[in-house]
Design an enzyme around this catalytic site. Structure first.
Site, mmCIF file in Angstrom:
data_model
loop_
_atom_site.group_PDB
_atom_site.id
_atom_site.type_symbol
_atom_site.label_atom_id
_atom_site.label_comp_id
_atom_site.label_asym_id
_atom_site.label_seq_id
_atom_site.Cartn_x
_atom_site.Cartn_y
_atom_site.Cartn_z
ATOM 1 N N TYR A 60 0.862 -1.186 0.000
ATOM 2 C CA TYR A 60 0.000 0.000 0.000
ATOM 3 C C TYR A 60 0.898 1.236 0.000
ATOM 4 O O TYR A 60 1.450 1.600 1.035
ATOM 5 C CB TYR A 60 -0.915 -0.045 1.221
ATOM 6 C CG TYR A 60 -1.855 1.124 1.386
ATOM 7 C CD1 TYR A 60 -2.392 1.790 0.292
ATOM 8 C CD2 TYR A 60 -2.226 1.558 2.654
ATOM 9 C CE1 TYR A 60 -3.264 2.848 0.452
ATOM 10 C CE2 TYR A 60 -3.109 2.610 2.828
ATOM 11 C CZ TYR A 60 -3.620 3.259 1.726
ATOM 12 O OH TYR A 60 -4.489 4.323 1.898
ATOM 13 N N ASP A 93 -2.629 -1.228 -3.756
ATOM 14 C CA ASP A 93 -2.979 0.137 -4.106
ATOM 15 C C ASP A 93 -1.676 0.924 -4.213
ATOM 16 O O ASP A 93 -1.050 1.229 -3.206
ATOM 17 C CB ASP A 93 -3.902 0.713 -3.024
ATOM 18 C CG ASP A 93 -4.287 2.156 -3.276
ATOM 19 O OD1 ASP A 93 -3.847 2.730 -4.300
ATOM 20 O OD2 ASP A 93 -5.016 2.722 -2.444
ATOM 21 N N HIS A 148 -12.782 1.494 -3.432
ATOM 22 C CA HIS A 148 -12.053 0.721 -4.422
ATOM 23 C C HIS A 148 -12.864 -0.520 -4.788
ATOM 24 O O HIS A 148 -13.717 -0.973 -4.012
ATOM 25 C CB HIS A 148 -10.705 0.242 -3.874
ATOM 26 C CG HIS A 148 -9.732 1.336 -3.588
ATOM 27 N ND1 HIS A 148 -8.592 1.540 -4.325
ATOM 28 C CD2 HIS A 148 -9.722 2.284 -2.606
ATOM 29 C CE1 HIS A 148 -7.915 2.567 -3.835
ATOM 30 N NE2 HIS A 148 -8.575 3.033 -2.785
#
Length: 258
Positions: free
Chosen positions: A109, A149, A249
């Protein structure tokens, strides 16, 4: 077939309240990479830690209600790597790697820089520190898939309003150039884009909560599965699941012939 799912949950408790675990039970996924847990171990129910058929592995942020990554896996890993070895980054819970024999699955992330210059500087610092580690992973002798992400839309096709975002975090030239280096210099493959070379709006994985972005599909593709060439060559199908919303998301699902 190996099915890998990645999703930024924007809070595991929130996503589960919206039906994420019930959906997951129907997916026949082997590995599920999670980002933005926004929880500590004490906050998770037994079902969140080990949903039916899976064992969960987590790297929490020190700060409550912030960041954190995890992986659900159907089989136990041979080894676990939590963190990148830099205290300020690891305090934010941004990297978890499970090693299964000759395969490494990573949930990562990257920071967002959208809240201001300080966080953009932290994002650049992460990228600078992480690149040599990616180089080491690329040469480790295992197949590797980085799921997560990245908070970067790589090309103009990867976001709806690219002209208006050229000077905004997530589409800055420096960020895009860094991702290009990951792919070109280190020979990693953006698996979703390799399978769907010309698909635009159907590839978006994140939508702002402002201005009816989701309803209008004004989105960004910032969630990736980036793999070493051998594994990427075995990818057969990629899709973004949008029938239900668990987060801002959407899950990215890729099947590998492995």
């Amino acid at each position: 077939m190996l099915r890998i799912v990645t999703i930024n949950l924007n809070g595991i408790r929130s996503a589960c309240a919206k039906g994420f675990l019930a959906w997951l039970a129907q997916q026949d996924a082997d590995v599920v990479c999670l980002q933005e847990l926004r929880a500590q171990e004490a906050d998770l129910t037994p079902e969140m830690r080990a949903p039916g058929g899976y064992q969960g592995y987590f790297h929490y942020a020190d700060k409550r209600g912030y960041s954190g990554v995890g992986i659900y896996a159907k089989r136990p890993p041979d080894n676990i790597v939590a963190g990148v070895g830099r205290p300020d980054i690891d305090a934010e819970g941004r990297y978890l790697e499970l090693i299964f024999g000759t395969l490494s699955v990573v949930s990562v992330y990257l920071p967002s820089g959208s809240s201001g210059p300080e966080r953009q500087a932290a994002k650049f610092a992460f990228m600078d520190y992480f690149f040599p580690q990616l180089a080491t992973l690329a040469q480790c002798g295992r197949e590797v898939v980085l799921c997560g992400d990245f908070n970067i839309a790589h090309h103009e096709i990867d976001l709806k309003n690219w002209r208006g975002n050229r000077h905004n975090s997530g589409f800055l030239p420096e960020e895009r150039a860094w991702l290009t280096r990951v792919l070109n210099e280190l020979s990693f493959v953006d698996v979703h884009r390799a399978l769907c070379p010309s698909e635009g709006e159907g590839c978006y994985t994140w939508w702002s909560n402002r201005g009816q972005a989701y309803a209008k599909n004004v989105g960004w593709r910032i969630d990736y599965q980036i793999a070493t060439p051998g594994l990427a060559a075995r990818a057969r199908q990629a899709r973004v699941y949008k029938d239900q919303r668990f987060s801002d998301h959407a899950p990215l699902i890729i099947d590998y012939d492995l």
